[in-house]
Write a protein that holds these residues in place. Structure first.
Motif, PDB file in Angstrom:
ATOM      1  N   GLU A   1     -36.362  38.818  -3.796  1.00  0.00           N
ATOM      2  CA  GLU A   1     -35.522  39.894  -4.334  1.00  0.00           C
ATOM      3  C   GLU A   1     -36.076  40.390  -5.669  1.00  0.00           C
ATOM      4  OE1 GLU A   1     -31.189  39.993  -3.630  1.00  0.00           O
ATOM      5  OE2 GLU A   1     -31.385  37.834  -3.299  1.00  0.00           O
ATOM      6  N   TYR A   2     -37.371  40.668  -5.682  1.00  0.00           N
ATOM      7  CA  TYR A   2     -38.034  40.999  -6.933  1.00  0.00           C
ATOM      8  C   TYR A   2     -37.541  42.307  -7.542  1.00  0.00           C
ATOM      9  CZ  TYR A   2     -41.208  37.341  -5.344  1.00  0.00           C
ATOM     10  OH  TYR A   2     -41.741  36.154  -4.911  1.00  0.00           O
ATOM     11  N   SER A   3     -37.189  43.261  -6.702  1.00  0.00           N
ATOM     12  CA  SER A   3     -36.701  44.529  -7.228  1.00  0.00           C
ATOM     13  C   SER A   3     -35.397  44.337  -8.003  1.00  0.00           C
ATOM     14  CB  SER A   3     -36.492  45.525  -6.080  1.00  0.00           C
ATOM     15  OG  SER A   3     -36.001  46.751  -6.559  1.00  0.00           O
ATOM     16  N   ARG A   4     -34.510  43.535  -7.449  1.00  0.00           N
ATOM     17  CA  ARG A   4     -33.244  43.238  -8.127  1.00  0.00           C
ATOM     18  C   ARG A   4     -33.494  42.466  -9.426  1.00  0.00           C
ATOM     19  NH1 ARG A   4     -29.111  38.693  -6.053  1.00  0.00           N
ATOM     20  NH2 ARG A   4     -27.683  38.699  -7.827  1.00  0.00           N
ATOM     21  N   LEU A   5     -34.417  41.510  -9.379  1.00  0.00           N
ATOM     22  CA  LEU A   5     -34.734  40.733 -10.573  1.00  0.00           C
ATOM     23  C   LEU A   5     -35.334  41.620 -11.654  1.00  0.00           C
ATOM     24  CD1 LEU A   5     -35.083  38.070 -12.110  1.00  0.00           C
ATOM     25  CD2 LEU A   5     -37.279  37.787 -10.945  1.00  0.00           C
ATOM     26  N   PHE A   6     -36.209  42.538 -11.261  1.00  0.00           N
ATOM     27  CA  PHE A   6     -36.832  43.433 -12.240  1.00  0.00           C
ATOM     28  C   PHE A   6     -35.771  44.254 -12.952  1.00  0.00           C
ATOM     29  CE2 PHE A   6     -38.818  47.465 -13.447  1.00  0.00           C
ATOM     30  CZ  PHE A   6     -39.912  47.020 -14.163  1.00  0.00           C
ATOM     31  N   ARG A   7     -34.819  44.805 -12.207  1.00  0.00           N
ATOM     32  CA  ARG A   7     -33.746  45.595 -12.820  1.00  0.00           C
ATOM     33  C   ARG A   7     -32.882  44.723 -13.741  1.00  0.00           C
ATOM     34  NH1 ARG A   7     -33.254  47.284  -7.437  1.00  0.00           N
ATOM     35  NH2 ARG A   7     -31.252  46.181  -7.252  1.00  0.00           N
ATOM     36  N   PHE A   8     -32.607  43.505 -13.300  1.00  0.00           N
ATOM     37  CA  PHE A   8     -31.798  42.570 -14.076  1.00  0.00           C
ATOM     38  C   PHE A   8     -32.475  42.235 -15.401  1.00  0.00           C
ATOM     39  CE2 PHE A   8     -31.049  37.909 -14.839  1.00  0.00           C
ATOM     40  CZ  PHE A   8     -29.747  38.015 -15.312  1.00  0.00           C
ATOM     41  N   PHE A   9     -33.769  41.940 -15.363  1.00  0.00           N
ATOM     42  CA  PHE A   9     -34.484  41.566 -16.578  1.00  0.00           C
ATOM     43  C   PHE A   9     -34.638  42.762 -17.515  1.00  0.00           C
ATOM     44  CE2 PHE A   9     -38.403  40.559 -18.995  1.00  0.00           C
ATOM     45  CZ  PHE A   9     -37.943  39.422 -19.630  1.00  0.00           C
ATOM     46  N   ARG A  10     -34.915  43.924 -16.971  1.00  0.00           N
ATOM     47  CA  ARG A  10     -35.044  45.122 -17.806  1.00  0.00           C
ATOM     48  C   ARG A  10     -33.723  45.439 -18.501  1.00  0.00           C
ATOM     49  NH1 ARG A  10     -37.206  50.354 -14.849  1.00  0.00           N
ATOM     50  NH2 ARG A  10     -35.329  49.948 -13.628  1.00  0.00           N
ATOM     51  N   ARG A  11     -32.626  45.302 -17.763  1.00  0.00           N
ATOM     52  CA  ARG A  11     -31.301  45.540 -18.360  1.00  0.00           C
ATOM     53  C   ARG A  11     -31.002  44.499 -19.453  1.00  0.00           C
ATOM     54  NH1 ARG A  11     -28.986  46.027 -13.919  1.00  0.00           N
ATOM     55  NH2 ARG A  11     -28.077  43.941 -13.680  1.00  0.00           N
ATOM     56  N   ALA A  12     -31.394  43.240 -19.213  1.00  0.00           N
ATOM     57  CA  ALA A  12     -31.167  42.189 -20.199  1.00  0.00           C
ATOM     58  C   ALA A  12     -31.939  42.456 -21.485  1.00  0.00           C
ATOM     59  CB  ALA A  12     -31.553  40.837 -19.617  1.00  0.00           C
TER      60      ALA A  12
END
Length: 274
Positions: A142-153
């Motif tokens: 689920e790398y796309s979801r993780l990328f969005r999560f980390f960028r938002r963090a």
């Protein structure tokens, strides 16, 4: 008949009539091309050799990607400033299948997250997050979801007031543990299955939470108030999690427990916590 004569950075094509013309239409989009591009955020940037940088990049397509920015430590290199940790942007890559090597040929930065890099405490927090992602291989999917999560963090980390930084540390960690599918039950013992009372302390096992009777000696404890906070904020946005913040002593205790849990789950210590 058309013959492809060259593939860097565009394509020189020799036509059947003998004419030579050039196109870049396939440079970054041809499935067989060694030249690709990817959105990403640099999680780690270290010297490699005398002049190069070894980069670890979080991407929405491949997860954790390792690449080398050759010459990035040379003063006049176009890659010098663009290869700092937590730089976000588009990475232009050359993949050498023979050497199994990925080279960064150019970067178009979108955000350098200066607010993180210029504040020591925020930098330490982001460094722990990055090390956690690297050592858990980006959660395994689920790398796309993780990328969005980390960028938002990272965006939150730049903007939250100093007094809320510890809360953000906690929220990122426990939400990432849930993302990996490794969130333990906060309401029952993992060994005996007994339900835990609201004022009862839980203890750390091997990546699990245990009651007092099943727990080993000298293990980290999860206080009742800290456990209630995790339960109350498990499925709410960060803005609401801030409103439910417990006393600072509870937060401090939960941070210590979280780091112990992280090292148990990953099976190693974290350099960013030393």
């Amino acid at each position: 008949m058309l013959k492809i004569m060259k593939f860097l950075p565009g394509i020189n094509i020799l036509s059947s009539s003998g004419g030579l013309y050039r196109t870049t239409a396939l440079s970054y989009y041809c499935p067989m091309s060694r030249y690709t591009r990817a959105e990403g955020i640099i999680l780690r940037s270290v010297r490699s050799g005398e002049y190069h940088k070894a980069l670890t990049i979080l991407t929405p397509e491949e997860g954790i990607l390792r690449a080398t920015a050759f010459g990035a430590y040379k003063g006049k290199s176009k890659l010098s400033g663009a290869t700092e940790v937590f730089t976000e942007g588009t990475f232009f890559l050359y993949r050498n299948p023979v050497k199994e090597q990925v080279k960064v040929s150019d970067i178009a930065p979108a955000d350098v997250h200066e607010g993180v890099r210029q504040d020591l405490e925020r930098l330490y927090i982001a460094s722990f997050w990055a090390e956690l992602l690297i050592k858990t291989y980006g959660g395994g999917g689920e790398y796309s979801r993780l990328f969005r999560f980390f960028r938002r963090a990272l965006g939150y980390l730049e903007s939250v007031p100093e007094e809320e930084l510890e809360l953000l540390r906690l929220q990122f960690f426990w939400r990432y543990i849930e993302f990996m599918g490794m969130l333990p039950s906060l309401e029952e013992c993992a060994v005996c299955g007994r339900g835990i009372e609201s004022e009862e302390t839980m203890y750390l096992g091997e990546g699990e939470l245990l009651c007092g009777e099943c727990a080993p000696v000298n293990t980290a404890a999860l206080a009742p108030a800290a456990r209630r906070y995790l339960l109350e904020t498990a499925e709410v946005p960060f803005s609401r999690a801030r409103e439910a913040a417990p006393e600072r002593r509870v937060i401090q205790g939960l941070l210590g427990f979280s780091y112990a849990f992280a090292e148990t789950v990953v099976g190693t210590t974290f350099n960013s916590l030393k």
